[in-house]
Design a protein around this motif. Sequence first.
Motif, mmCIF file in Angstrom:
data_model
loop_
_atom_site.group_PDB
_atom_site.id
_atom_site.type_symbol
_atom_site.label_atom_id
_atom_site.label_comp_id
_atom_site.label_asym_id
_atom_site.label_seq_id
_atom_site.Cartn_x
_atom_site.Cartn_y
_atom_site.Cartn_z
ATOM 1 N N LYS A 53 0.880 -1.159 0.000
ATOM 2 C CA LYS A 53 0.000 0.000 0.000
ATOM 3 C C LYS A 53 0.921 1.214 0.000
ATOM 4 C CE LYS A 53 -3.865 1.977 2.541
ATOM 5 N NZ LYS A 53 -4.759 1.807 3.700
ATOM 6 N N ASP A 61 -3.367 7.748 0.655
ATOM 7 C CA ASP A 61 -3.144 6.522 -0.112
ATOM 8 C C ASP A 61 -2.997 6.890 -1.587
ATOM 9 O OD1 ASP A 61 -3.083 4.027 -1.253
ATOM 10 O OD2 ASP A 61 -5.030 3.378 -0.477
ATOM 11 N N THR A 63 -1.805 4.524 -3.877
ATOM 12 C CA THR A 63 -1.612 3.242 -4.542
ATOM 13 C C THR A 63 -2.237 3.314 -5.938
ATOM 14 O OG1 THR A 63 -1.791 2.149 -2.400
ATOM 15 C CG2 THR A 63 -1.995 0.753 -4.354
ATOM 16 N N HIS A 77 -6.149 -5.386 2.215
ATOM 17 C CA HIS A 77 -6.282 -4.015 2.709
ATOM 18 C C HIS A 77 -7.735 -3.562 2.789
ATOM 19 C CE1 HIS A 77 -1.987 -3.571 2.566
ATOM 20 N NE2 HIS A 77 -1.944 -3.860 1.296
#
Length: 79
Positions: A53, A61, A63, A77
């Motif tokens: 991640k 985040d 990602t 996740h």
Amino acid sequence: MLSQEKLARINELANKKKTEGLTEAETNEQKVLREEYLTAFRGGMRHHIEGMKIVDPEGSDVTPEKLKEIQKKKGLHGR
């Protein structure tokens, strides 16, 4: 991951190749063992990367969407 015996055999064949040379059968065995090792290594690396991640310095985040989709399919996740 490969067994300790197979890893030892890979190293044994590599050392023998440097010192004496290998027979045709040993060369084929070495090729098969190397392919098995690479397959296991690549699988482990893929598993590791798919579990990542990515977070920026602010804590957001970031990602990539492609990776998020893979993680969603695998249930990682909480995606």
